[in-house]
Design a protein around this motif. Structure first.
Motif, PDB file in Angstrom:
ATOM      1  N   THR A  22       0.822  -1.220   0.000  1.00  0.00           N
ATOM      2  CA  THR A  22       0.000   0.000   0.000  1.00  0.00           C
ATOM      3  C   THR A  22       0.851   1.262   0.000  1.00  0.00           C
ATOM      4  O   THR A  22       0.317   2.360   0.081  1.00  0.00           O
ATOM      5  CB  THR A  22      -0.919   0.028   1.239  1.00  0.00           C
ATOM      6  OG1 THR A  22      -0.118  -0.004   2.425  1.00  0.00           O
ATOM      7  CG2 THR A  22      -1.886  -1.137   1.229  1.00  0.00           C
ATOM      8  N   TYR A  23       2.170   1.119  -0.091  1.00  0.00           N
ATOM      9  CA  TYR A  23       3.082   2.262  -0.083  1.00  0.00           C
ATOM     10  C   TYR A  23       2.896   3.077  -1.366  1.00  0.00           C
ATOM     11  O   TYR A  23       2.936   2.530  -2.459  1.00  0.00           O
ATOM     12  CB  TYR A  23       4.518   1.754   0.036  1.00  0.00           C
ATOM     13  CG  TYR A  23       5.568   2.820   0.133  1.00  0.00           C
ATOM     14  CD1 TYR A  23       5.642   3.634   1.248  1.00  0.00           C
ATOM     15  CD2 TYR A  23       6.491   2.998  -0.888  1.00  0.00           C
ATOM     16  CE1 TYR A  23       6.617   4.605   1.354  1.00  0.00           C
ATOM     17  CE2 TYR A  23       7.472   3.969  -0.784  1.00  0.00           C
ATOM     18  CZ  TYR A  23       7.529   4.764   0.334  1.00  0.00           C
ATOM     19  OH  TYR A  23       8.490   5.731   0.431  1.00  0.00           O
ATOM     20  N   PRO A  24       2.689   4.394  -1.254  1.00  0.00           N
ATOM     21  CA  PRO A  24       2.413   5.212  -2.442  1.00  0.00           C
ATOM     22  C   PRO A  24       3.688   5.580  -3.202  1.00  0.00           C
ATOM     23  O   PRO A  24       4.238   6.669  -3.037  1.00  0.00           O
ATOM     24  CB  PRO A  24       1.740   6.455  -1.849  1.00  0.00           C
ATOM     25  CG  PRO A  24       2.329   6.575  -0.489  1.00  0.00           C
ATOM     26  CD  PRO A  24       2.591   5.164  -0.021  1.00  0.00           C
ATOM     27  N   SER A  25       4.160   4.668  -4.032  1.00  0.00           N
ATOM     28  CA  SER A  25       5.383   4.918  -4.796  1.00  0.00           C
ATOM     29  C   SER A  25       5.328   4.159  -6.112  1.00  0.00           C
ATOM     30  O   SER A  25       4.755   3.078  -6.189  1.00  0.00           O
ATOM     31  CB  SER A  25       6.596   4.451  -3.990  1.00  0.00           C
ATOM     32  OG  SER A  25       7.757   4.450  -4.780  1.00  0.00           O
ATOM     33  N   LYS A  26       5.960   4.727  -7.130  1.00  0.00           N
ATOM     34  CA  LYS A  26       6.055   4.018  -8.408  1.00  0.00           C
ATOM     35  C   LYS A  26       6.933   2.781  -8.262  1.00  0.00           C
ATOM     36  O   LYS A  26       6.787   1.828  -9.003  1.00  0.00           O
ATOM     37  CB  LYS A  26       6.667   4.919  -9.478  1.00  0.00           C
ATOM     38  CG  LYS A  26       5.762   5.997  -9.976  1.00  0.00           C
ATOM     39  CD  LYS A  26       6.416   6.660 -11.170  1.00  0.00           C
ATOM     40  CE  LYS A  26       6.399   8.149 -11.006  1.00  0.00           C
ATOM     41  NZ  LYS A  26       7.057   8.833 -12.108  1.00  0.00           N
ATOM     42  N   ASN A  27       7.851   2.832  -7.316  1.00  0.00           N
ATOM     43  CA  ASN A  27       8.788   1.744  -7.104  1.00  0.00           C
ATOM     44  C   ASN A  27       8.298   0.736  -6.057  1.00  0.00           C
ATOM     45  O   ASN A  27       9.071  -0.070  -5.552  1.00  0.00           O
ATOM     46  CB  ASN A  27      10.154   2.307  -6.680  1.00  0.00           C
ATOM     47  CG  ASN A  27      11.237   1.270  -6.726  1.00  0.00           C
ATOM     48  OD1 ASN A  27      11.163   0.318  -7.479  1.00  0.00           O
ATOM     49  ND2 ASN A  27      12.237   1.439  -5.889  1.00  0.00           N
ATOM     50  N   ARG A  28       7.031   0.772  -5.733  1.00  0.00           N
ATOM     51  CA  ARG A  28       6.455  -0.098  -4.704  1.00  0.00           C
ATOM     52  C   ARG A  28       6.808  -1.564  -4.915  1.00  0.00           C
ATOM     53  O   ARG A  28       7.234  -2.248  -4.003  1.00  0.00           O
ATOM     54  CB  ARG A  28       4.943   0.082  -4.703  1.00  0.00           C
ATOM     55  CG  ARG A  28       4.165  -0.913  -3.929  1.00  0.00           C
ATOM     56  CD  ARG A  28       2.680  -0.733  -4.089  1.00  0.00           C
ATOM     57  NE  ARG A  28       2.370   0.646  -4.399  1.00  0.00           N
ATOM     58  CZ  ARG A  28       1.237   1.077  -4.898  1.00  0.00           C
ATOM     59  NH1 ARG A  28       0.281   0.233  -5.148  1.00  0.00           N
ATOM     60  NH2 ARG A  28       1.030   2.333  -5.159  1.00  0.00           N
TER      61      ARG A  28
END
Length: 97
Positions: A22-28
């Motif tokens: 659920t981490y808001p990153s493109k690299n999740r």
């Protein structure tokens, strides 16, 4: 029979993966795979070794950082709320000795 240390590490591993999802990153998903790879590479380490203990502490710190951006935590249980609160640490990931 699973040792308490093993159970604790498995729990940490699962929490890291859930928080990463659920981490808001493109690299999740890159982070997700890095977590999986790191645990896979270190599966045979002795949990009582001081080096391993430091790695576990870094993993807990990383978990805290991932959870910092969890929508439910940010909005204090109301994801529709626009009032988010984030507290940043001075030196979140110190370089290893």
């Amino acid at each position: 029979v699973m040792l308490p240390q093993t159970r604790e590490l498995l729990h940490l591993y699962r929490r890291l993966l859930r928080s990463c999802a659920t981490y808001p990153s493109k690299n999740r998903w890159g982070i997700y795979e890095a977590i999986r790879e790191e645990f896979r590479d270190n599966i045979a380490l002795d949990p009582d070794d001081p080096k391993t203990q430091r790695q576990i502490q870094v993993a807990y710190k990383g978990l805290g950082q991932l959870q910092m951006y969890d929508a439910m935590k940010l909005s204090k249980g109301n994801p529709e709320s626009p009032n988010w609160e984030v507290t940043l640490e001075q030196n979140p990931m110190p370089k290893p000795p």
